[in-house]
Design a protein around this motif. Structure first.
Motif, PDB file in Angstrom:
ATOM      1  N   ALA A  22      -6.640   8.110  -2.164  1.00 41.07           N
ATOM      2  CA  ALA A  22      -6.877   8.036  -3.613  1.00 41.07           C
ATOM      3  C   ALA A  22      -5.888   7.090  -4.285  1.00 41.07           C
ATOM      4  CB  ALA A  22      -6.793   9.431  -4.234  1.00 41.07           C
ATOM      5  N   VAL A  23      -4.630   7.164  -3.891  1.00 41.22           N
ATOM      6  CA  VAL A  23      -3.613   6.281  -4.470  1.00 41.22           C
ATOM      7  C   VAL A  23      -3.922   4.830  -4.117  1.00 41.22           C
ATOM      8  CG1 VAL A  23      -1.170   5.618  -4.395  1.00 41.22           C
ATOM      9  CG2 VAL A  23      -1.809   8.038  -4.563  1.00 41.22           C
ATOM     10  N   ASN A  24      -4.251   4.564  -2.866  1.00 43.86           N
ATOM     11  CA  ASN A  24      -4.546   3.191  -2.460  1.00 43.86           C
ATOM     12  C   ASN A  24      -5.799   2.650  -3.140  1.00 43.86           C
ATOM     13  OD1 ASN A  24      -2.316   2.507  -0.867  1.00 43.86           O
ATOM     14  ND2 ASN A  24      -3.099   3.753   0.790  1.00 43.86           N
ATOM     15  N   ALA A  25      -6.793   3.486  -3.359  1.00 43.32           N
ATOM     16  CA  ALA A  25      -7.988   3.055  -4.086  1.00 43.32           C
ATOM     17  C   ALA A  25      -7.605   2.658  -5.506  1.00 43.32           C
ATOM     18  CB  ALA A  25      -9.033   4.168  -4.097  1.00 43.32           C
ATOM     19  N   GLN A  26      -6.720   3.425  -6.128  1.00 44.91           N
ATOM     20  CA  GLN A  26      -6.286   3.106  -7.484  1.00 44.91           C
ATOM     21  C   GLN A  26      -5.436   1.837  -7.486  1.00 44.91           C
ATOM     22  OE1 GLN A  26      -7.440   4.740 -10.142  1.00 44.91           O
ATOM     23  NE2 GLN A  26      -6.466   3.195 -11.393  1.00 44.91           N
ATOM     24  N   LEU A  27      -4.585   1.672  -6.496  1.00 43.89           N
ATOM     25  CA  LEU A  27      -3.758   0.461  -6.415  1.00 43.89           C
ATOM     26  C   LEU A  27      -4.640  -0.784  -6.283  1.00 43.89           C
ATOM     27  CD1 LEU A  27      -0.854   1.606  -4.076  1.00 43.89           C
ATOM     28  CD2 LEU A  27      -0.632   0.808  -6.431  1.00 43.89           C
ATOM     29  N   ILE A  56       0.851  -1.178   0.000  1.00 51.11           N
ATOM     30  CA  ILE A  56       0.000   0.000   0.000  1.00 51.11           C
ATOM     31  C   ILE A  56       0.889   1.230   0.000  1.00 51.11           C
ATOM     32  CG2 ILE A  56      -1.926  -1.130   1.158  1.00 51.11           C
ATOM     33  CD1 ILE A  56      -1.006   0.360   3.722  1.00 51.11           C
ATOM     34  N   PHE A  57       0.326   2.312  -0.424  1.00 51.90           N
ATOM     35  CA  PHE A  57       1.001   3.603  -0.432  1.00 51.90           C
ATOM     36  C   PHE A  57       0.756   4.231   0.931  1.00 51.90           C
ATOM     37  CE2 PHE A  57       1.019   8.182  -1.468  1.00 51.90           C
ATOM     38  CZ  PHE A  57       2.248   8.282  -2.074  1.00 51.90           C
ATOM     39  N   ILE A  95       1.333  15.083   9.500  1.00 47.29           N
ATOM     40  CA  ILE A  95       0.915  15.901   8.352  1.00 47.29           C
ATOM     41  C   ILE A  95      -0.331  15.383   7.655  1.00 47.29           C
ATOM     42  CG2 ILE A  95       3.268  16.694   7.895  1.00 47.29           C
ATOM     43  CD1 ILE A  95       3.230  14.682   5.469  1.00 47.29           C
ATOM     44  N   LEU A  96      -0.863  14.241   8.080  1.00 43.84           N
ATOM     45  CA  LEU A  96      -1.944  13.597   7.333  1.00 43.84           C
ATOM     46  C   LEU A  96      -3.133  14.507   7.056  1.00 43.84           C
ATOM     47  CD1 LEU A  96      -1.985   9.984   8.782  1.00 43.84           C
ATOM     48  CD2 LEU A  96      -1.318  10.706   6.484  1.00 43.84           C
ATOM     49  N   PRO A 140      -2.650  15.251   2.672  1.00 45.95           N
ATOM     50  CA  PRO A 140      -1.946  13.999   2.403  1.00 45.95           C
ATOM     51  C   PRO A 140      -2.834  12.772   2.605  1.00 45.95           C
ATOM     52  CG  PRO A 140      -0.487  15.483   3.544  1.00 45.95           C
ATOM     53  CD  PRO A 140      -1.848  16.132   3.544  1.00 45.95           C
ATOM     54  N   ARG A 141      -3.681  12.764   3.622  1.00 45.24           N
ATOM     55  CA  ARG A 141      -4.560  11.615   3.856  1.00 45.24           C
ATOM     56  C   ARG A 141      -5.452  11.365   2.639  1.00 45.24           C
ATOM     57  NH1 ARG A 141      -5.952   9.229   8.533  1.00 45.24           N
ATOM     58  NH2 ARG A 141      -5.407  11.075   9.771  1.00 45.24           N
TER      59      ARG A 141
END
Length: 91
Positions: A80-85, A7-8, A33-34, A74-75
């Motif tokens: 979004a990145v994890n959904a795409q992965l 996961i990212f 920073i999330l 960042p969260r």
């Protein structure tokens, strides 16, 4: 290269932010920073597009430009990145 189960995470994002857009020396990316707005971290929409391009190349995914310009924290980008992965077939 990411594995099927990778996961990212925030560590990946910190590294890519530093490599791509650089880091404002007044911003502590090591802190919590999330939920801090990218603008407050010193990353405008252009910097987010550059960051997205780096994520796409490294993780072999495609993110919509709208996603990259609309995420505020960042969260949201990590999600979004994890959904795409999860939706991209391995290989």
């Amino acid at each position: 290269m990411p594995s099927e189960t990778e996961i990212f995470d925030v560590g990946d994002l910190r590294r890519i932010l530093r490599e791509g857009a650089g880091a404002d020396e007044n911003v502590d990316l090591e802190g919590d920073i999330l939920d801090v707005d990218f603008e407050a971290l010193g990353y405008d929409s252009l910097a987010r597009l550059e960051t997205g391009g780096r994520i796409e190349r490294e993780f072999r995914i495609k993110l919509a430009d709208e996603t990259l310009t609309e995420v505020a924290t960042p969260r949201e980008l990590i999600d979004a990145v994890n959904a795409q992965l999860r939706s991209t077939p391995a290989g």
